[in-house]
Structure formats: structure tokens, C-alpha cells
Scaffold this motif. Structure first.
Motif, PDB file in Angstrom:
ATOM      1  N   ASP A  17       0.390  -1.365   0.092  1.00 54.32           N
ATOM      2  CA  ASP A  17      -0.056  -0.238  -0.373  1.00 54.32           C
ATOM      3  C   ASP A  17       1.135   1.074   0.412  1.00 54.32           C
ATOM      4  N   ASP A  18       1.747   1.798   0.837  1.00 52.71           N
ATOM      5  CA  ASP A  18       2.954   2.525   0.540  1.00 52.71           C
ATOM      6  C   ASP A  18       4.269   1.381   0.548  1.00 52.71           C
ATOM      7  N   TYR A  19       5.276   2.120  -0.275  1.00 49.72           N
ATOM      8  CA  TYR A  19       6.156   1.877  -0.718  1.00 49.72           C
ATOM      9  C   TYR A  19       7.044   1.907   0.802  1.00 49.72           C
ATOM     10  N   ASN A  20       6.781   3.554   0.416  1.00 56.04           N
ATOM     11  CA  ASN A  20       8.212   4.148   2.036  1.00 56.04           C
ATOM     12  C   ASN A  20       7.904   3.110   3.297  1.00 56.04           C
ATOM     13  N   ASP A  21       6.857   3.038   3.733  1.00 52.23           N
ATOM     14  CA  ASP A  21       6.334   2.462   4.871  1.00 52.23           C
ATOM     15  C   ASP A  21       6.896   0.389   4.367  1.00 52.23           C
ATOM     16  N   PHE A  22       6.402   0.302   3.175  1.00 53.00           N
ATOM     17  CA  PHE A  22       7.126  -0.847   3.271  1.00 53.00           C
ATOM     18  C   PHE A  22       8.878  -1.367   2.986  1.00 53.00           C
ATOM     19  N   TRP A  23       9.079  -0.042   2.413  1.00 49.49           N
ATOM     20  CA  TRP A  23      11.067  -0.271   3.092  1.00 49.49           C
ATOM     21  C   TRP A  23      11.497   0.369   3.473  1.00 49.49           C
ATOM     22  N   ASN A  24      11.086   1.751   4.072  1.00 50.66           N
ATOM     23  CA  ASN A  24      11.934   2.729   5.166  1.00 50.66           C
ATOM     24  C   ASN A  24      11.151   2.773   6.761  1.00 50.66           C
ATOM     25  N   THR A  25      10.131   2.956   6.488  1.00 49.48           N
ATOM     26  CA  THR A  25       9.717   3.133   8.097  1.00 49.48           C
ATOM     27  C   THR A  25       9.469   2.189   8.895  1.00 49.48           C
ATOM     28  N   SER A  26       8.990   0.840   7.970  1.00 48.99           N
ATOM     29  CA  SER A  26       9.006  -0.188   8.652  1.00 48.99           C
ATOM     30  C   SER A  26      10.092  -0.983   9.537  1.00 48.99           C
ATOM     31  N   TYR A  27      10.812  -1.089   8.104  1.00 45.25           N
ATOM     32  CA  TYR A  27      13.032  -1.485   9.421  1.00 45.25           C
ATOM     33  C   TYR A  27      12.599  -0.315  10.745  1.00 45.25           C
ATOM     34  N   TYR A  28      12.482   0.817  11.073  1.00 48.18           N
ATOM     35  CA  TYR A  28      12.992   1.482  11.800  1.00 48.18           C
ATOM     36  C   TYR A  28      12.037   1.117  12.631  1.00 48.18           C
ATOM     37  N   GLU A  29      11.025   1.794  12.512  1.00 53.43           N
ATOM     38  CA  GLU A  29       9.866   1.337  13.780  1.00 53.43           C
ATOM     39  C   GLU A  29      10.517  -0.590  14.185  1.00 53.43           C
ATOM     40  N   CYS A  30      10.752  -1.333  13.444  1.00 60.02           N
ATOM     41  CA  CYS A  30      11.322  -2.906  13.780  1.00 60.02           C
ATOM     42  C   CYS A  30      12.601  -2.366  15.336  1.00 60.02           C
ATOM     43  N   GLN A  31      13.121  -1.436  14.798  1.00 62.57           N
ATOM     44  CA  GLN A  31      14.393  -1.400  14.942  1.00 62.57           C
ATOM     45  C   GLN A  31      14.366  -0.750  16.572  1.00 62.57           C
ATOM     46  N   LYS A  32      13.159   0.435  16.999  1.00 65.76           N
ATOM     47  CA  LYS A  32      12.792   1.344  17.421  1.00 65.76           C
ATOM     48  C   LYS A  32      12.293  -0.058  18.493  1.00 65.76           C
ATOM     49  N   GLN A  33      11.196  -0.956  17.850  1.00 66.46           N
ATOM     50  CA  GLN A  33      10.242  -1.915  19.079  1.00 66.46           C
ATOM     51  C   GLN A  33      11.335  -2.350  19.464  1.00 66.46           C
ATOM     52  N   PHE A  34      12.844  -3.100  18.770  1.00 68.65           N
ATOM     53  CA  PHE A  34      13.367  -4.344  19.389  1.00 68.65           C
ATOM     54  C   PHE A  34      14.791  -3.248  20.197  1.00 68.65           C
ATOM     55  N   SER A  35      14.924  -2.319  20.196  1.00 71.96           N
ATOM     56  CA  SER A  35      16.001  -1.654  21.175  1.00 71.96           C
ATOM     57  C   SER A  35      14.967  -1.597  22.674  1.00 71.96           C
ATOM     58  N   THR A  36      13.722  -1.341  22.520  1.00 76.08           N
ATOM     59  CA  THR A  36      13.316  -0.815  23.769  1.00 76.08           C
ATOM     60  C   THR A  36      12.477  -2.114  23.953  1.00 76.08           C
ATOM     61  N   GLY A  37      12.619  -3.683  23.612  1.00 76.57           N
ATOM     62  CA  GLY A  37      12.131  -4.580  24.286  1.00 76.57           C
ATOM     63  C   GLY A  37      10.738  -5.530  24.547  1.00 76.57           C
ATOM     64  N   GLN A  38      10.073  -4.489  23.001  1.00 77.08           N
ATOM     65  CA  GLN A  38       8.705  -5.050  22.734  1.00 77.08           C
ATOM     66  C   GLN A  38       9.386  -5.901  21.346  1.00 77.08           C
ATOM     67  N   ARG A  39      10.066  -6.356  20.947  1.00 80.04           N
ATOM     68  CA  ARG A  39      10.334  -7.202  19.724  1.00 80.04           C
ATOM     69  C   ARG A  39      11.736  -7.459  20.524  1.00 80.04           C
ATOM     70  N   THR A  40      11.446  -8.778  20.300  1.00 86.19           N
ATOM     71  CA  THR A  40      12.441 -10.254  20.164  1.00 86.19           C
ATOM     72  C   THR A  40      13.627 -10.697  19.153  1.00 86.19           C
ATOM     73  N   GLU A  41      12.473 -10.979  18.213  1.00 86.33           N
ATOM     74  CA  GLU A  41      13.448 -11.354  16.883  1.00 86.33           C
ATOM     75  C   GLU A  41      14.396 -10.125  16.261  1.00 86.33           C
ATOM     76  N   PRO A  42      15.187 -10.449  15.150  1.00 88.32           N
ATOM     77  CA  PRO A  42      15.482  -9.589  14.679  1.00 88.32           C
ATOM     78  C   PRO A  42      15.009  -8.601  13.737  1.00 88.32           C
ATOM     79  N   CYS A  43      15.600  -7.797  13.081  1.00 85.62           N
ATOM     80  CA  CYS A  43      14.524  -7.082  12.241  1.00 85.62           C
ATOM     81  C   CYS A  43      15.256  -7.117  11.080  1.00 85.62           C
TER      82      CYS A  43
END
Length: 122
Positions: free
Chosen positions: A12-38
Motif C-alpha cells: 500500500d505504501d512503498y516508503n512504509d514497506f521499504w523504510n519506515t517498517s524497518y526503523y519501527e522494528c529497530q525501535k521496538q527491538f531496542s525497547t524490548g517490545q520485539r525479540t526477533e532481529p529486524c
């Protein structure tokens, strides 16, 4: 008429698919909200014969999956242009996949100059 590959692949949104989703994942990973690597999303990875975060192009040479992709393209086109007649047979002007073509270096020799390269986001 035309259809866009992003829409066909369900992006639906290529910028979200390619960029934003990765950075959101990294943020979740760094705060412990996610355990799997991005992993950065990719529409298709030739080494995996699959996408990462999108699976429309998985099994690039699988005849059943290719037929499903053709049917999806035809259905999307019909939904956008119902007033136009159906094609009797979809054609493809793609001739072949060349050995190691996805590892070839980019060669833009003779291409028109673009100011995008100087102003692209870093």
C-alpha cells in the motif's frame, strides 16, 4: 490502462514497506517490545527465491505461482477498467533470465543526467 506493481503485490505504501517498517522494528527491538532481529523488507530476494515482508513474487519460476500472478494482474486490471474488453491471452515480452543478472553491477552509461542523486535522502 495501467496497473502498478506495488498495488498488484499488495504494497500500500512503498516508503512504509521499504523504510519506515524497518526503523519501527529497530525501535521496538531496542525497547524490548520485539525479540526477533529486524530484516529490511524486499519485494524479492533471488537467493531466497522469496520476498521479505511480501510474498507476491515468491517462487519466481514456479508455473503455478506464475499463473496466479497473471490471474491477479488480470483481475486488478479488470477491476480498474471494467469497460474494456478482456485480453484474449496475456503476453509477456520478457525473453529470459540471464546468468547471474541479479548480481550485475548497475551500468547507467548513456542515461540522462538526474538531479535526484544530488538531492536524495541520506
Amino acid at each position: 490502462g495501467e496497473i502498478l506493481l506495488d498495488e498488484l503485490a499488495g504494497i500500500d505504501d512503498y516508503n512504509d514497506f521499504w523504510n519506515t517498517s524497518y526503523y519501527e522494528c529497530q525501535k521496538q527491538f531496542s525497547t524490548g517490545q520485539r525479540t526477533e532481529p529486524c530484516r529490511r523488507h524486499k519485494e524479492y530476494d533471488g537467493h531466497l527465491d522469496a520476498g521479505v515482508g511480501n510474498h507476491f513474487w515468491d517462487g519466481k519460476r514456479d508455473p503455478r505461482r506464475c499463473q496466479a500472478r497473471i490471474r491477479a494482474a488480470e483481475a486488478l486490471f479488470r477491476s480498474k477498467y471494467p469497460q474494456w474488453p478482456e485480453l484474449s491471452k496475456a503476453f509477456c515480452d520478457f525473453d529470459t533470465i540471464y546468468a547471474n543478472e541479479f548480481t550485475w553491477p548497475a551500468n547507467h552509461t548513456g542515461a540522462p543526467e538526474s538531479s535526484w542523486w544530488q538531492s536524495r535522502p541520506q
